[in-house]
Design a protein around this motif. Structure first.
Motif, PDB file in Angstrom:
ATOM      1  N   ARG A 352      35.667  40.050  29.293  1.00  0.00           N
ATOM      2  CA  ARG A 352      34.650  41.120  29.205  1.00  0.00           C
ATOM      3  C   ARG A 352      34.777  42.273  30.509  1.00  0.00           C
ATOM      4  NH1 ARG A 352      29.415  42.738  26.696  1.00  0.00           N
ATOM      5  NH2 ARG A 352      29.610  44.249  27.211  1.00  0.00           N
ATOM      6  N   TYR A 353      34.985  41.530  31.412  1.00  0.00           N
ATOM      7  CA  TYR A 353      33.978  41.543  33.025  1.00  0.00           C
ATOM      8  C   TYR A 353      35.760  42.043  34.268  1.00  0.00           C
ATOM      9  CZ  TYR A 353      30.131  39.521  30.491  1.00  0.00           C
ATOM     10  OH  TYR A 353      29.848  39.305  29.628  1.00  0.00           O
ATOM     11  N   TRP A 354      36.795  42.200  33.621  1.00  0.00           N
ATOM     12  CA  TRP A 354      37.830  41.712  34.117  1.00  0.00           C
ATOM     13  C   TRP A 354      38.122  41.347  35.466  1.00  0.00           C
ATOM     14  CZ3 TRP A 354      40.982  45.113  32.183  1.00  0.00           C
ATOM     15  CH2 TRP A 354      39.705  47.049  31.170  1.00  0.00           C
ATOM     16  N   ARG A 355      37.681  39.338  35.033  1.00  0.00           N
ATOM     17  CA  ARG A 355      37.757  38.271  36.396  1.00  0.00           C
ATOM     18  C   ARG A 355      38.911  37.645  36.117  1.00  0.00           C
ATOM     19  NH1 ARG A 355      31.224  36.729  35.481  1.00  0.00           N
ATOM     20  NH2 ARG A 355      30.236  38.567  36.040  1.00  0.00           N
ATOM     21  N   VAL A 356      39.206  36.828  35.086  1.00  0.00           N
ATOM     22  CA  VAL A 356      40.014  35.961  34.937  1.00  0.00           C
ATOM     23  C   VAL A 356      41.323  36.439  34.243  1.00  0.00           C
ATOM     24  CG1 VAL A 356      41.374  33.507  34.125  1.00  0.00           C
ATOM     25  CG2 VAL A 356      38.556  34.467  35.175  1.00  0.00           C
ATOM     26  N   GLU A 419      49.690  27.544  33.964  1.00  0.00           N
ATOM     27  CA  GLU A 419      48.951  28.770  34.286  1.00  0.00           C
ATOM     28  C   GLU A 419      48.823  29.061  35.118  1.00  0.00           C
ATOM     29  OE1 GLU A 419      47.964  32.765  32.522  1.00  0.00           O
ATOM     30  OE2 GLU A 419      49.399  31.055  31.777  1.00  0.00           O
ATOM     31  N   GLY A 420      48.915  30.421  35.853  1.00  0.00           N
ATOM     32  CA  GLY A 420      48.222  30.719  37.626  1.00  0.00           C
ATOM     33  C   GLY A 420      48.246  30.010  38.496  1.00  0.00           C
ATOM     34  N   LYS A 421      49.640  29.653  38.523  1.00  0.00           N
ATOM     35  CA  LYS A 421      49.770  28.371  39.703  1.00  0.00           C
ATOM     36  C   LYS A 421      50.451  29.052  40.937  1.00  0.00           C
ATOM     37  CE  LYS A 421      52.673  23.802  41.658  1.00  0.00           C
ATOM     38  NZ  LYS A 421      53.428  22.934  40.829  1.00  0.00           N
ATOM     39  N   PHE A 422      51.183  30.471  40.432  1.00  0.00           N
ATOM     40  CA  PHE A 422      51.538  30.840  41.963  1.00  0.00           C
ATOM     41  C   PHE A 422      50.946  31.875  42.494  1.00  0.00           C
ATOM     42  CE2 PHE A 422      53.164  35.066  43.816  1.00  0.00           C
ATOM     43  CZ  PHE A 422      53.919  34.506  44.662  1.00  0.00           C
ATOM     44  N   ARG A 427      39.652  27.004  47.878  1.00  0.00           N
ATOM     45  CA  ARG A 427      38.636  27.293  48.851  1.00  0.00           C
ATOM     46  C   ARG A 427      39.677  26.419  50.607  1.00  0.00           C
ATOM     47  NH1 ARG A 427      33.110  26.277  48.642  1.00  0.00           N
ATOM     48  NH2 ARG A 427      33.409  28.076  47.671  1.00  0.00           N
ATOM     49  N   ALA A 428      40.096  24.968  50.304  1.00  0.00           N
ATOM     50  CA  ALA A 428      40.830  24.361  51.291  1.00  0.00           C
ATOM     51  C   ALA A 428      41.808  25.054  52.145  1.00  0.00           C
ATOM     52  CB  ALA A 428      40.911  23.153  50.791  1.00  0.00           C
ATOM     53  N   GLU A 429      42.340  26.054  51.044  1.00  0.00           N
ATOM     54  CA  GLU A 429      43.941  26.482  51.080  1.00  0.00           C
ATOM     55  C   GLU A 429      44.241  27.914  51.690  1.00  0.00           C
ATOM     56  OE1 GLU A 429      46.916  25.632  47.485  1.00  0.00           O
ATOM     57  OE2 GLU A 429      45.389  26.580  47.048  1.00  0.00           O
ATOM     58  N   GLU A 456      38.959  25.270  39.074  1.00  0.00           N
ATOM     59  CA  GLU A 456      38.806  24.610  39.717  1.00  0.00           C
ATOM     60  C   GLU A 456      39.082  25.531  41.594  1.00  0.00           C
ATOM     61  OE1 GLU A 456      36.098  22.097  40.680  1.00  0.00           O
ATOM     62  OE2 GLU A 456      36.313  22.476  38.666  1.00  0.00           O
ATOM     63  N   HIS A 457      39.507  26.829  40.963  1.00  0.00           N
ATOM     64  CA  HIS A 457      40.416  27.727  41.968  1.00  0.00           C
ATOM     65  C   HIS A 457      39.765  28.992  41.479  1.00  0.00           C
ATOM     66  CE1 HIS A 457      43.647  24.485  41.059  1.00  0.00           C
ATOM     67  NE2 HIS A 457      43.766  25.013  42.362  1.00  0.00           N
ATOM     68  N   TYR A 458      40.601  29.407  42.714  1.00  0.00           N
ATOM     69  CA  TYR A 458      39.806  31.566  43.097  1.00  0.00           C
ATOM     70  C   TYR A 458      40.889  32.076  42.850  1.00  0.00           C
ATOM     71  CZ  TYR A 458      35.848  28.758  44.943  1.00  0.00           C
ATOM     72  OH  TYR A 458      34.502  28.304  45.917  1.00  0.00           O
ATOM     73  N   VAL A 459      40.502  32.992  41.824  1.00  0.00           N
ATOM     74  CA  VAL A 459      41.640  34.179  41.783  1.00  0.00           C
ATOM     75  C   VAL A 459      40.452  35.563  42.643  1.00  0.00           C
ATOM     76  CG1 VAL A 459      41.988  36.092  40.333  1.00  0.00           C
ATOM     77  CG2 VAL A 459      41.512  33.491  39.477  1.00  0.00           C
ATOM     78  N   PRO A 460      41.079  35.859  43.779  1.00  0.00           N
ATOM     79  CA  PRO A 460      40.573  36.424  45.085  1.00  0.00           C
ATOM     80  C   PRO A 460      40.046  38.247  43.946  1.00  0.00           C
ATOM     81  CG  PRO A 460      41.891  35.788  45.718  1.00  0.00           C
ATOM     82  CD  PRO A 460      41.790  35.243  44.390  1.00  0.00           C
TER      83      PRO A 460
END
Length: 697
Positions: A352-356, A419-422, A427-429, A456-460
């Protein structure tokens, strides 16, 4: 109303006991029906599940990754296959143009497209029909294709005992709506992939959504077990299954064709009822209109709030509408729903927080949000809204525009079955792609210096508004943006080196009408002639290539236009042409809009009761012939048509169109009186109709 849940229980008993219910009931969360109340789908049905009731008031400590799948699907141990690998002999779908159907063109399943050939074969041979409905950006559609439809044992059984039909729901929304309603009536949930079993005369009797390929340890049957039991039951109890199918078909017809409630003349108080209904579901902390596990942008709600913020009768109502509008737009622009590198918006978030986000990008969402943010900029002067529009339009023109000027339907969520790989980063990337100073700025602004937000990834995404971030860093917003823009460009260029998700290259008439509206509004509000030129190019393409003898077609892919257009195609394209007329004043757009509206009336108008059917008078006969009323992710065709009729009555001198608008709204007010917040576009149409009626006196 037939109590369809009881029909399901009877069907389960015939098909092998309660174990079959475990997977037959597991529905992928769906936006189908949008704001529509459950009652509209029948006494026992539930509509779309884009709202929830988790009751949470604080963010969870860890936001879960996208999980729009059957609740227990993750227990499947089948290894997803590469959809580009292992191409076998082509089936009939190889002759289709839909990218979604073409994904199944080398399945060992003997697929047919929906049509007379498949339906006649089922009747002639007395075979059951297995109907599978999906779309190109549906993640679990791809999973079932890899797990079950590429499985030789499953394919052999299907080919021997069923006529198998594959449907792209974006090409055939009429077929999808009928059988989705059936599964919702039976299961109280629905979604895609839609897996439906029909009698030889195409009447539904059992269905679900995603099925794993084989039985699981928790007792849930796999797809091979399901189709085996259904085949056995048809052989043993055909005389018991046929009445179930007839009664369920009758229930579908009643759910889609019955006009419930008592109609009342349109009145301005209805808008207050819609706004009050929205306020009840408004998430005051995070914006948007859901408190549960998923959140959609719901553009028709935002268009209504824009109208109220400008035109409501009193300042308090205007202020309340503006508060809901800007809170939602601000939070969406900050969060992971927005692609902060490439521009545009994903389809929805799993929190509900518009995050992921769920990472697919749909043309219809981005088209409507271009309009909403552009109009919100005109209303508020927010530089952030201007920036959102510019980034969104740049994305659409870069990644979703055909060389002909038309716009593609969607971008997929997955790459290589991930899912979402693109879109996601480690952080290292990011560190490897940027200079040390650049990384420090980007990490602080977009949350890379915190714990990962997607596995283990980031959605900026922005933790705060750009104004707050600039203040914290002791710089102006312009200075902050000047430092960020080249960093984002560098990361976007790095991301572009990755394998891209599938692009669904269908050019759909109605969705293109929405993007024409989005570009026209953006060009008008932001004073950008380039946006207007892109809108005109798309309009020229659609009118030249998706119209035959004055009549619109639904879809154009790889040089081929086909399928009769639906009400939404006419209404949304006319709306786009009206937007171009509003932006430029050029009469040619008004003439084209009027000509298409006249054809729409000829083909879709209900002479007896008023309003427009979703399918034309000469469309193939299906179980039900409905009129759409409720807004979903796309506004209801009848509501858009009513707004168009009012505009043409005023601007083109078509005074008789006001009477048709009145009769169209009369088909919507009974439902509006039942569930006001479900018809925001109809509410705007009512306000515009009443204003036009007052001016005509």
């Amino acid at each position: 109303m037939v109590r369809a849940v009881w029909l399901r229980r009877i069907a389960i008993a015939l098909l092998g006991g309660s174990a079959l219910a475990v997977c037959g009931s597991c529905g992928v969360s769906t936006e189908s029906g949008g704001n529509a109340p459950a009652a509209e789908q029948g006494d026992d049905a539930a509509g779309g599940t884009d709202t929830g009731d988790s009751g949470q008031t604080q963010p969870p400590s860890d936001v879960k990754p996208p999980d729009a799948k059957p609740a227990d699907a993750e227990q499947s141990d089948a290894e997803p296959a590469d959809v580009t690998a292992g191409k076998g002999k082509a089936n009939r779908l190889a002759k289709e143009s839909s990218p979604y159907l073409l994904l199944h063109a080398h399945n060992p399943v003997d697929w047919y497209p929906w049509g007379e050939e498949a339906l006649a074969k089922a009747k002639k041979e007395g075979k059951l029909i297995f109907l599978s409905v999906g779309y190109s950006s549906c993640y679990w559609c791809h999973v079932m294709e890899r797990e079950s439809f590429m499985d030789d044992e499953i394919a052999k059984f299907l080919n021997e005992h069923f006529v198998c039909i594959k449907v792209d729901r974006e090409e055939r929304p009429d077929v999808d709506e009928i059988y989705m309603t059936a599964v919702q009536l039976m299961n109280r949930s629905g979604g895609w992939p839609l897996s439906m079993f029909l009698t030889p005369d195409a009447k539904p009797f059992f269905g679900g959504t995603y099925f794993p390929p084989r039985d699981r340890e928790d007792g849930a049957p796999g797809f091979l077990t399901v189709i085996s039991r259904i085949h056995d039951a048809w052989g043993k109890d055909k005389d018991k299954i046929e009445p179930i199918a007839t009664r369920l078909s009758d229930a579908v017809k009643e759910a889609l064709e019955t006009q419930r409630g008592i109609g009342v003349p349109p009145n301005i108080e209805m808008l207050a009822e819609v706004q009050a209904g929205m306020a009840e579901h408004f998430d005051a902390d995070n914006g948007g209109f859901a408190l549960g596990a998923t959140k959609f942008p719901s553009p028709p709600n935002l268009v209504f709030l824009l109208h109220q913020a400008r035109h409501a009768a009193d300042d308090a109502t205007k202020s309340a509408a503006l508060k809901m509008l800007t809170a939602t737009l601000d939070k969406m622009a900050q969060g992971g729903l927005r692609d902060h590198l490439g521009g545009g918006f994903h389809r929805y978030t799993v929190d509900r927080y518009w995050r992921v986000p769920h990472f697919e990008k749909m043309l219809y969402d981005n088209a409507q949000l271009a309009s909403v943010y552009a109009e919100a900029f005109a209303l508020t002067g927010s530089a952030e809204y201007h920036r959102v529009v510019d980034e969104l339009v740049a994305f659409v023109l870069r990644e979703m525009t055909d060389s002909t000027g038309g716009f593609y339907a969607a971008l997929d969520a997955e790459t290589d079955a991930v899912e979402g790989k693109f879109y996601v980063w480690t952080r290292a990337e990011i560190e490897a792609a940027l200079a040390k100073e650049e990384y420090a700025v980007f990490a602080a602004v977009y949350g890379i210096d915190r714990e990962p937000n997607f596995e283990e990834h980031y959605v900026p995404q922005l933790a705060k508004s750009r104004e707050e971030i600039a203040k914290d860093r002791g710089v102006s917003v312009d200075e902050l943006e000047k430092s960020l823009a080249p960093i984002r460009a560098k990361l976007l260029a790095e991301r572009a080196k990755r394998k891209r998700p599938l692009t669904d290259t269908k050019i759909l008439t109605g969705w293109n009408g929405q993007m024409i509206r989005g570009l026209a509004d953006a060009g008008r509000c932001l004073k950008n002639d380039g946006y207007l030129k892109a809108a005109d190019a798309a309009a020229t393409f659609v009118l030249s290539n998706l119209r035959r003898d004055g009549r619109l077609l639904r879809t154009h892919t790889a040089g081929e236009a086909k399928l009769n257009a639906y009400l939404e195609d006419y209404a949304l394209l006319v709306d786009g042409l009206i937007a171009l007329h509003q932006a430029t004043g050029e009469e040619r757009y008004l003439r084209e809009a009027d000509a298409l509206t006249a054809k729409q009336i000829e083909l879709f108008w209900d002479e007896k009761n008023g309003g427009f059917y979703f399918t034309s008078a000469d469309h193939e006969e299906l179980i039900a012939k409905r009129k759409d009323a409720f807004d979903g992710p796309i506004p209801a065709g009848n509501a858009v048509a009513a707004r168009n009729l009012v505009y043409l009555a005023r601007q083109a001198g078509k005074k008789d169109y006001l009477d048709r608008a009145d009769k169209t709204l009369a088909t919507l007010t009974p439902r509006l009186s039942q569930s006001a917040a479900s018809l925001p576009t109809a509410a705007v149409a009512i306000a515009e109709f009443l204003a036009a009626k007052a001016d005509a006196k």
